[in-house]
Design a protein around this motif. Structure first.
Motif, short mmCIF file in Angstrom:
data_model
loop_
_atom_site.label_atom_id
_atom_site.label_comp_id
_atom_site.label_asym_id
_atom_site.label_seq_id
_atom_site.Cartn_x
_atom_site.Cartn_y
_atom_site.Cartn_z
N TYR A 36 41.91 -3.55 20.33
CA TYR A 36 40.87 -3.28 19.34
C TYR A 36 41.12 -1.85 18.89
O TYR A 36 41.30 -0.97 19.73
CB TYR A 36 39.49 -3.44 19.99
N GLU A 63 37.76 -9.15 19.11
CA GLU A 63 36.50 -8.71 18.51
C GLU A 63 35.96 -7.44 19.16
O GLU A 63 35.08 -6.79 18.60
CB GLU A 63 35.46 -9.83 18.56
N ASP A 64 36.43 -7.10 20.33
CA ASP A 64 36.03 -5.86 20.98
C ASP A 64 36.93 -5.63 22.20
O ASP A 64 37.81 -6.45 22.50
CB ASP A 64 34.54 -5.86 21.37
N GLU A 65 36.68 -4.53 22.89
CA GLU A 65 37.54 -4.19 24.03
C GLU A 65 37.22 -5.04 25.26
O GLU A 65 38.06 -5.20 26.14
CB GLU A 65 37.40 -2.71 24.39
N THR A 86 43.74 1.46 24.46
CA THR A 86 42.44 1.92 24.01
C THR A 86 42.30 3.43 24.20
O THR A 86 43.25 4.13 24.54
CB THR A 86 41.32 1.16 24.75
N GLY A 90 36.37 2.59 24.25
CA GLY A 90 36.90 1.26 24.55
C GLY A 90 37.14 1.09 26.04
O GLY A 90 36.86 0.04 26.63
N LEU A 93 34.11 0.12 27.85
CA LEU A 93 33.76 -1.30 27.72
C LEU A 93 34.63 -2.19 28.61
O LEU A 93 34.28 -3.33 28.88
CB LEU A 93 33.91 -1.76 26.27
N ASN B 112 29.31 -13.06 20.98
CA ASN B 112 30.27 -12.46 20.05
C ASN B 112 31.62 -13.18 20.14
O ASN B 112 32.25 -13.46 19.13
CB ASN B 112 30.43 -10.98 20.39
#
Ligand SMILES: Cc1ncc(C[n+]2csc(CCOP(=O)(O)OP(=O)(O)O)c2C)c(N)n1
Ligand code: SF4
Lengths: 385, 292
Positions: A36, A63-65, A86, A90, A93, B112
């Motif tokens: 990400y 969609e995200d870390e 990252t 990040g 997360l 998500n």
């Protein structure tokens, strides 16, 4: 085993650390990256995304870390060498999946191009302030390995080591860059594939009926399979027995924990990698890692011209920490000086190793740039007095 | 209904269960075991090479399903089964990867990932056991809890608007969306079998009782009473518009196959795009056992 030539861009290059790290991963055999975008690490995945289609492998921007850090674990269990990339926010997360990687013994590489924190902090400026987070940030006890490159060339070379260690020990391995190393452009020599040694995880030769996912020999590292091989394994983040089945009791917990920690702790002499310069006979030793080692090197040179007997111990592998070596030196060195771009993290480990046998002088830096060599020089001269 | 899982060696279903891990942890009257029975039957009938099947669960009572299936099975973290499965599927496209988890896991903490996997048309079959509550942690409110019933963290009744999960999956691009209850075992097994033969993001919602927490707290009787309710109030409407299939507390339950369509999967799109872009220089990814 030699590197697969498909991933090796043999030749002389003039590239920055982020790009070199990506080439290192490709040369090491990494064929799956989930990431990400986040400054100052993004160039690593951008290069991977552009290179991988013709090397043969895959990049996906998740969609995200949280997703990135577990997608790589799924890919590793399907047989790939994997990496995510990252920076501070990040990394925060990703913490839960460092623990999942540790307890399931999934080989994987986490690249952290460190920037100033906490929170959004200094997105475009350097720090070395995630050193404790990677070691302690996920809940429970676990062991990891961390490497701290100080140049684009090392971003390439040590990345291969990082993958080899992840495959050998089946732990998450952290590649601790910083914004300066990531964005610094220098000459990077990439050797021929035949000159690059790569290591694969130990694949089992046992038959499905006799294989147990977490049975080990003296190496303490179990043999691996991949999904689809017909072994019908169960892999869980719960405390488990040799079969991989949940076993939630203190006896199983102790057995599992001891092995998870000991596979690194009992091998620490093999793992520790310090580069020493003029340490024997020195009164003062500067302990450094990553980009700070280059600034420290400049300060040390000037101090030596002024007649001070100062040595340099640079940690290439920062975790496991070279406590034994530092303890050895503590009996005959007057002072250790520890510059780092954080408010005093690795210096705590130095103090623990030194146990009061020498003075330990911290040179913290809040981040945003590297130390002025003069500041380090001043501390060396003070300590020498 | 979990009695369906009672030891019966003659039962072909048993070979696909880890018999050395039974008895399972689920409460008497829980519907999760019934869904597993349907799932295993669907797999046996699917004709798939079961060595190539991987089952991935998150955390929760339903999250324990992976641990009972005698195939490559992965019990991951809360809410993250979908991204784990995504990595696994993309790393070896020859695997058939199934995500099996609870409604809270998939739609709250994992919401998500759910919407993005559907958007990408990731080639995964997602089985969601909807029991309207967080079973594993003792009956807290879930994103699927209808307005009204009491949960430990909604002690005066739920006032939050729930998700209509088939609508969400449909809107995000799932190629197959179905809902059945654990009363509809044949239909549920058939949907799973159909889902296993689809390529792309498949979403199957299985409405299932949690007698221990949800039913007891709301005085809905035992597992059998909920089955009776499912039987009496379910309305089969294949092809129903998913925006009309939202649920209310003990109200009508629209069940059926709502969506069945074709869309290129994420990998199809990647391979197609790179083939056009790089021409013959590009070698189709995943062509030979996913090793390339
Ligand atoms: C990160 C994290 N947060 C919270 C939990 C605690 N937890 C475990 S299961 C669960 C909810 C389970 O509910 P659901 O997904 O609906 O599954 P069910 O148990 O009802 O089958 C929660 C909140 C956890 N394991 N991890
Ligand atoms: S708590 Fe509810 S969901 Fe969990 S096993 Fe018991 S009945 Fe099933």
């Amino acid at each position: 085993m030699h590197a697969d030539p498909k991933g090796v861009l043999t030749g002389d290059h003039f590239i920055d650390g982020d790009h070199a790290a990506c080439e290192g991963a490709l040369a090491a055999g990494c064929r799956f990256v989930a990431g990400y975008p986040i400054t100052p690490s993004t160039e690593v995945v951008e290069r991977f995304a552009s290179r991988i289609p013709l090397v043969g492998g895959l990049f996906i921007q998740m969609e995200d870390e949280i997703a990135s850090s577990i997608a790589i674990l799924g890919a590793a269990w399907a047989g790939k060498k994997v990496m995510t990339v990252t920076s501070g926010p990040g990394l925060s997360l990703m913490m839960e999946h460092i623990g999942l990687a540790a307890i399931t013994e999934t080989p994987c590489v986490f690249v952290d191009v460190q920037r100033g924190g906490p929170s959004t902090g200094l997105p475009t400026l350097p720090a070395q302030a995630d050193m404790m987070q990677i070691k302690w940030g996920s809940h429970g006890d676990y062991e990891i390995i961390a490497l701290s490159p100080n140049s684009p060339q090392e971003c390439f070379d040590l990345m291969i080591t990082a993958f080899n260690l992840a495959e050998t020990y089946r732990v998450p391995v952290f590649f601790m860059m910083d914004e300066v190393v990531g964005h610094m452009t220098e000459r990077v020599v990439i050797p021929a594939a035949s000159e690059i040694d790569v290591i694969d995880r130990k694949w089992t030769r046992k038959q499905p009926g006799e294989y147990k996912a977490y049975q080990t020999d003296d190496s303490l590292v179990p043999e691996m399979i991949k999904a689809g091989d017909g072994y019908h394994v169960h892999i869980t983040g719960l405390t488990h027995d040799e079969r991989g089945y949940p076993a939630m009791n203190p006896v199983a917990q102790e057995k599992m924990m001891k092995r998870l920690l000991n596979k690194i702790r009992l091998n620490k002499d093999k793992l520790v990698d310090v580069r020493e310069d003029g340490v024997d006979g020195a009164d003062i030793v500067v302990i450094s890692f990553g980009i700070t080692s280059r600034v420290a090197g400049a300060a040390i040179e000037v101090a030596r011209q002024k007649g001070v007997k100062v040595g340099h111990l640079r940690m290439v592998i920062t975790w496991p920490f070279p406590a034994d070596r530092i303890r050895q030196l503590a009996s005959r060195v007057k002072a250790f000086i520890v510059p780092e771009i954080n408010m005093g993290q690795m210096v705590l480990e130095v103090e623990r190793a030194v146990l009061g046998h020498a003075s330990v002088i911290s040179i913290p830096h809040a981040g945003g740039t590297v130390h002025e060599p003069e500041v380090i020089l001043e501390k060396i001269m003070e300590a020498a007095r | 209904m979990s009695d369906d899982l009672a030891l019966d060696i003659q039962n072909p279903v048993m070979q696909l269960l880890r018999q050395d891990r039974i008895p399972h942890i689920w409460c008497p009257g829980c519907g999760i075991g019934t869904t597993v029975n349907c799932f295993v039957r669907a797999m046996l009938e699917s004709g798939l090479n079961l060595d190539n099947v991987a089952v991935v669960s998150g955390i929760g009572c339903t999250g324990r399903v992976a641990g009972y299936i005698n195939l490559d099975s992965f019990h991951t973290t809360h809410g993250r089964a979908i991204p784990f499965a995504t990595g696994m599927k993309l790393a070896n496209p020859n695997l058939k990867v199934i995500v099996y988890s609870g409604d809270g896991d998939l739609s709250a903490i994992g919401g998500n990932h759910f919407i993005h996997a559907a958007r990408r048309n990731m080639d995964l079959m997602v089985v969601c056991v909807t029991n309207f509550t967080y079973g594993m942690t003792g009956g807290q409110v879930a994103p699927t809890t209808p307005l009204g019933p009491t949960q430990t963290t909604m002690p005066y009744g739920n006032f939050e608007n729930p998700f209509n999960l088939p609508f969400l999956a449909d809107a995000c691009g799932a190629v197959y969306v179905a809902r059945w209850t654990v009363f509809h075992v044949r239909q549920l097994a058939k949907a799973m079998k159909e889902g296993l033969s689809k390529r792309g993001f498949v979403f199957i919602e299985a409405i299932s009782p949690c007698p221990t927490l949800y039913s007891r707290r709301n005085r809905l009787g035992d597992g059998a009473d909920q089955l009776k309710y499912y039987k009496e109030r379910s309305i089969v409407k294949n092809g129903a518009d998913t925006k009309d299939v939202g649920l209310t507390f003990q109200g009508d339950i629209t069940v059926g196959k709502f969506v069945d369509r074709e869309r290129p999967t994420w990998l199809d799109s990647m391979n197609g795009h790179f083939s056009t872009h790089f021409k013959e220089k590009y070698k189709i990814y995943g062509g030979s056992h996913g090793e390339d």
